[in-house]
Motif scaffolding. Structure first.
Motif, mmCIF file in Angstrom:
data_model
loop_
_atom_site.group_PDB
_atom_site.id
_atom_site.type_symbol
_atom_site.label_atom_id
_atom_site.label_comp_id
_atom_site.label_asym_id
_atom_site.label_seq_id
_atom_site.Cartn_x
_atom_site.Cartn_y
_atom_site.Cartn_z
ATOM 1 N N VAL A 18 0.902 -1.154 0.000
ATOM 2 C CA VAL A 18 0.000 0.000 0.000
ATOM 3 C C VAL A 18 0.937 1.199 0.000
ATOM 4 C CG1 VAL A 18 -1.737 1.319 1.284
ATOM 5 C CG2 VAL A 18 -1.840 -1.190 1.246
ATOM 6 N N SER A 19 0.996 1.877 -1.128
ATOM 7 C CA SER A 19 1.947 2.989 -1.235
ATOM 8 C C SER A 19 1.694 4.011 -0.135
ATOM 9 C CB SER A 19 1.833 3.653 -2.610
ATOM 10 O OG SER A 19 0.677 4.462 -2.672
ATOM 11 N N LEU A 20 2.743 4.710 0.231
ATOM 12 C CA LEU A 20 2.588 5.696 1.299
ATOM 13 C C LEU A 20 1.651 6.819 0.881
ATOM 14 C CD1 LEU A 20 6.215 5.779 2.712
ATOM 15 C CD2 LEU A 20 4.260 4.358 3.403
ATOM 16 N N SER A 21 1.654 7.157 -0.404
ATOM 17 C CA SER A 21 0.722 8.167 -0.904
ATOM 18 C C SER A 21 -0.717 7.672 -0.791
ATOM 19 C CB SER A 21 1.046 8.517 -2.356
ATOM 20 O OG SER A 21 0.051 9.339 -2.912
ATOM 21 N N ASN A 22 -0.954 6.432 -1.213
ATOM 22 C CA ASN A 22 -2.298 5.869 -1.112
ATOM 23 C C ASN A 22 -2.716 5.755 0.348
ATOM 24 O OD1 ASN A 22 -4.014 3.149 -0.733
ATOM 25 N ND2 ASN A 22 -4.596 4.166 -2.641
ATOM 26 N N ALA A 23 -1.802 5.338 1.200
ATOM 27 C CA ALA A 23 -2.120 5.229 2.625
ATOM 28 C C ALA A 23 -2.516 6.592 3.187
ATOM 29 C CB ALA A 23 -0.915 4.662 3.385
ATOM 30 N N TRP A 24 -1.765 7.623 2.824
ATOM 31 C CA TRP A 24 -2.070 8.967 3.317
ATOM 32 C C TRP A 24 -3.464 9.400 2.878
ATOM 33 C CZ3 TRP A 24 0.209 11.950 6.823
ATOM 34 C CH2 TRP A 24 -0.181 13.284 6.905
ATOM 35 N N ALA A 63 -7.585 -0.944 -7.918
ATOM 36 C CA ALA A 63 -8.535 -0.553 -8.967
ATOM 37 C C ALA A 63 -7.823 0.007 -10.192
ATOM 38 C CB ALA A 63 -9.515 0.489 -8.432
ATOM 39 N N THR A 64 -6.594 0.467 -10.020
ATOM 40 C CA THR A 64 -5.919 1.137 -11.134
ATOM 41 C C THR A 64 -4.655 0.459 -11.607
ATOM 42 O OG1 THR A 64 -4.824 2.611 -9.550
ATOM 43 C CG2 THR A 64 -6.871 3.406 -10.562
ATOM 44 N N TRP A 65 -4.153 -0.534 -10.856
ATOM 45 C CA TRP A 65 -2.959 -1.257 -11.311
ATOM 46 C C TRP A 65 -2.882 -2.622 -10.662
ATOM 47 C CZ3 TRP A 65 1.316 -3.731 -9.413
ATOM 48 C CH2 TRP A 65 2.311 -4.035 -10.340
ATOM 49 N N TRP A 90 -8.978 3.083 4.721
ATOM 50 C CA TRP A 90 -10.172 2.745 3.978
ATOM 51 C C TRP A 90 -9.853 2.490 2.513
ATOM 52 C CZ3 TRP A 90 -9.808 7.687 6.287
ATOM 53 C CH2 TRP A 90 -9.590 8.742 5.410
ATOM 54 N N VAL A 91 -10.867 2.013 1.805
ATOM 55 C CA VAL A 91 -10.759 1.783 0.357
ATOM 56 C C VAL A 91 -11.823 2.622 -0.335
ATOM 57 C CG1 VAL A 91 -9.811 -0.547 0.580
ATOM 58 C CG2 VAL A 91 -12.259 -0.254 0.395
ATOM 59 N N THR A 92 -11.519 3.023 -1.540
ATOM 60 C CA THR A 92 -12.491 3.762 -2.340
ATOM 61 C C THR A 92 -13.482 2.763 -2.932
ATOM 62 O OG1 THR A 92 -11.203 3.552 -4.368
ATOM 63 C CG2 THR A 92 -10.730 5.482 -2.936
ATOM 64 N N PRO A 93 -14.652 3.225 -3.373
ATOM 65 C CA PRO A 93 -15.601 2.290 -3.998
ATOM 66 C C PRO A 93 -14.995 1.518 -5.196
ATOM 67 C CG PRO A 93 -16.753 4.274 -3.367
ATOM 68 C CD PRO A 93 -15.276 4.545 -3.138
ATOM 69 N N PRO A 94 -14.262 2.169 -6.112
ATOM 70 C CA PRO A 94 -13.674 1.386 -7.201
ATOM 71 C C PRO A 94 -12.653 0.356 -6.694
ATOM 72 C CG PRO A 94 -13.660 3.721 -7.785
ATOM 73 C CD PRO A 94 -14.062 3.623 -6.334
ATOM 74 N N GLU A 95 -11.888 0.727 -5.671
ATOM 75 C CA GLU A 95 -10.924 -0.216 -5.100
ATOM 76 C C GLU A 95 -11.650 -1.388 -4.447
ATOM 77 O OE1 GLU A 95 -7.063 -0.202 -2.103
ATOM 78 O OE2 GLU A 95 -8.485 1.465 -2.005
#
Length: 114
Positions: A18-24, A63-65, A90-95
């Motif tokens: 889980v990338s640090l950017s995505n985690a943030w 969802a994107t890669w 959390w996760v986004t709906p697409p994720e």
């Protein structure tokens, strides 16, 4: 075989599952500094991968890669779910939809503990 050196060092990289950017973006900004440090250094969230794939992934979520080799989809997504659950991200709906679709295709895949 991997040989360390200036011409091969980018062949293998350590990826944040889980990338640090995505985690943030999905809740880590609400964690205290010690928890963010644990997330960044947690072996559950670190994975040796090939450099080009890691660069392609960047800060993408499920969802994107996904990796080009489908054999890695189930364990990677299960690991992402485990990391997000461990740190209350959390996760986004697409994720969420991508995670469900992928994990539905691999019912024997269990969550990873770390």
């Amino acid at each position: 075989m991997f040989l360390r050196g200036s011409e091969t060092s980018e062949d293998v990289q350590i990826d944040h599952v889980v990338s640090l950017s995505n985690a943030w973006q999905t809740g880590a900004q609400q964690l205290d500094q010690q928890s963010r440090i644990r997330l960044a250094n947690d072996p559950l969230n670190l994975l040796a991968v090939d450099g080009p794939s890691n660069m392609q992934k960047s800060d993408a979520d499920a969802a994107t890669w996904l990796p080009p080799n489908r054999e890695y989809w189930c364990p990677l997504v299960a690991r992402q779910v485990s990391v997000k659950a461990k740190y209350g991200l959390w996760v986004t709906p697409p994720e969420r939809d991508a995670i469900a679709r992928i994990l539905d295709s691999c019912p024997g895949q269990s969550a990873l503990r770390g």
